[in-house]
Write an enzyme that holds these catalytic residues in place. Sequence first.
Site, mmCIF file in Angstrom:
data_model
loop_
_atom_site.group_PDB
_atom_site.id
_atom_site.type_symbol
_atom_site.label_atom_id
_atom_site.label_comp_id
_atom_site.label_asym_id
_atom_site.label_seq_id
_atom_site.Cartn_x
_atom_site.Cartn_y
_atom_site.Cartn_z
ATOM 1 N N TYR A 127 43.009 -2.233 4.613
ATOM 2 C CA TYR A 127 43.364 -1.785 5.948
ATOM 3 C C TYR A 127 42.409 -2.432 6.951
ATOM 4 O O TYR A 127 41.327 -2.906 6.602
ATOM 5 C CB TYR A 127 43.407 -0.261 6.087
ATOM 6 C CG TYR A 127 44.500 0.353 5.240
ATOM 7 C CD1 TYR A 127 45.830 0.252 5.623
ATOM 8 C CD2 TYR A 127 44.205 0.984 4.036
ATOM 9 C CE1 TYR A 127 46.840 0.782 4.838
ATOM 10 C CE2 TYR A 127 45.211 1.521 3.249
ATOM 11 C CZ TYR A 127 46.527 1.416 3.651
ATOM 12 O OH TYR A 127 47.527 1.932 2.874
ATOM 13 N N TYR A 136 53.724 -1.013 7.640
ATOM 14 C CA TYR A 136 52.986 -1.716 8.694
ATOM 15 C C TYR A 136 53.468 -3.145 8.915
ATOM 16 O O TYR A 136 53.006 -3.813 9.833
ATOM 17 C CB TYR A 136 51.491 -1.768 8.341
ATOM 18 C CG TYR A 136 50.836 -0.420 8.206
ATOM 19 C CD1 TYR A 136 50.563 0.364 9.321
ATOM 20 C CD2 TYR A 136 50.479 0.068 6.960
ATOM 21 C CE1 TYR A 136 49.961 1.606 9.194
ATOM 22 C CE2 TYR A 136 49.871 1.309 6.819
ATOM 23 C CZ TYR A 136 49.621 2.072 7.940
ATOM 24 O OH TYR A 136 49.024 3.299 7.815
ATOM 25 N N ASP A 148 45.446 -10.328 15.853
ATOM 26 C CA ASP A 148 46.119 -9.966 17.097
ATOM 27 C C ASP A 148 45.084 -9.809 18.200
ATOM 28 O O ASP A 148 43.926 -9.490 17.941
ATOM 29 C CB ASP A 148 46.892 -8.660 16.915
ATOM 30 C CG ASP A 148 45.990 -7.502 16.499
ATOM 31 O OD1 ASP A 148 45.366 -7.593 15.414
ATOM 32 O OD2 ASP A 148 45.895 -6.514 17.246
ATOM 33 N N ASN A 177 38.727 -3.525 15.440
ATOM 34 C CA ASN A 177 38.027 -2.978 14.274
ATOM 35 C C ASN A 177 37.960 -3.949 13.096
ATOM 36 O O ASN A 177 37.012 -3.918 12.319
ATOM 37 C CB ASN A 177 38.667 -1.661 13.843
ATOM 38 C CG ASN A 177 38.394 -0.556 14.839
ATOM 39 O OD1 ASN A 177 37.366 -0.545 15.500
ATOM 40 N ND2 ASN A 177 39.322 0.368 14.957
ATOM 41 N N ASN A 184 40.367 -1.600 9.391
ATOM 42 C CA ASN A 184 39.002 -1.157 9.693
ATOM 43 C C ASN A 184 37.973 -1.610 8.666
ATOM 44 O O ASN A 184 36.775 -1.579 8.950
ATOM 45 C CB ASN A 184 38.946 0.362 9.820
ATOM 46 C CG ASN A 184 39.759 0.863 10.989
ATOM 47 O OD1 ASN A 184 40.289 0.087 11.787
ATOM 48 N ND2 ASN A 184 39.874 2.154 11.110
#
Length: 191
Positions: free
Chosen positions: A65, A15, A92, A113, A67
Site C-alpha cells: 500500500y 484500487y 501521481d 505518503n 504509505n
Amino acid sequence: MITLVAFLGNYGSKYSGNRHNVAWQFADSLPFAHKLNWQHKFKGSYASLDNLGQERVYFLKPETYMNLSGDSIGELCRFFKIPTEQVLIVHDELELLPGTISLKKGGGLGGHNGLRSTKASLGTADFWRLRFGIGRPNHEDIAGYVLSDFTQDEKIILQQIFPQGAELLEKILSDNPDKLLPLWSKRNLLN
C-alpha cells in the site's frame, strides 16, 4: 543512469482505477509491458529487462500500500545494491493538472505518503521522480479524491499521454536523465 523504476500504487483490484494508481496504470500500458515477467519478492512484484539501453533495469510495484511503499523499494535497492541516484519513482501528483508529466530529481514530498515512505527507507529524497498530474480537487477530501477512480474524461487524457510518457521513460532509461530536464521539468501534453 536509472537502474530501478518503482511504480507507486495501492495493491488490490478495488484500487486499480484510482487516481493514486496512475503509475500502475502507466506501467501496464508500456509497449514492453508484455516482456515483464513479474515475480513476488521485496514486498511487491518486480521484473527486469536487459535491453533498454543498459545492462539491466528493474521494475517494481510495491504491494505494501502507498504509505509503506518505501519498505519495498528499500528492500530491492539493498538487495541489488542500487544507489538512490539510480532510482526513478513514478507517481501521481496533485499539484499538476491532468495531462501534465514532470521529470524531476529530489525536492519536496508534497504531502505524498509514498514519497515520504521512500525517503524514510532510502535516507534521502534525492531520487528521480516521473510525476503524472491528477489535479487538485475543489474540496478538502484529498484522500477521498486520490482513492476515487478517474472520470471518463480523465481516462481519455491518460490514453493520450501514456504513449508520450512511455517514450520519455525509454529515453530516461537509455540516456542521462539530466539531459531531459529542460524539456520535461513540467510539460502539459494536451497543448
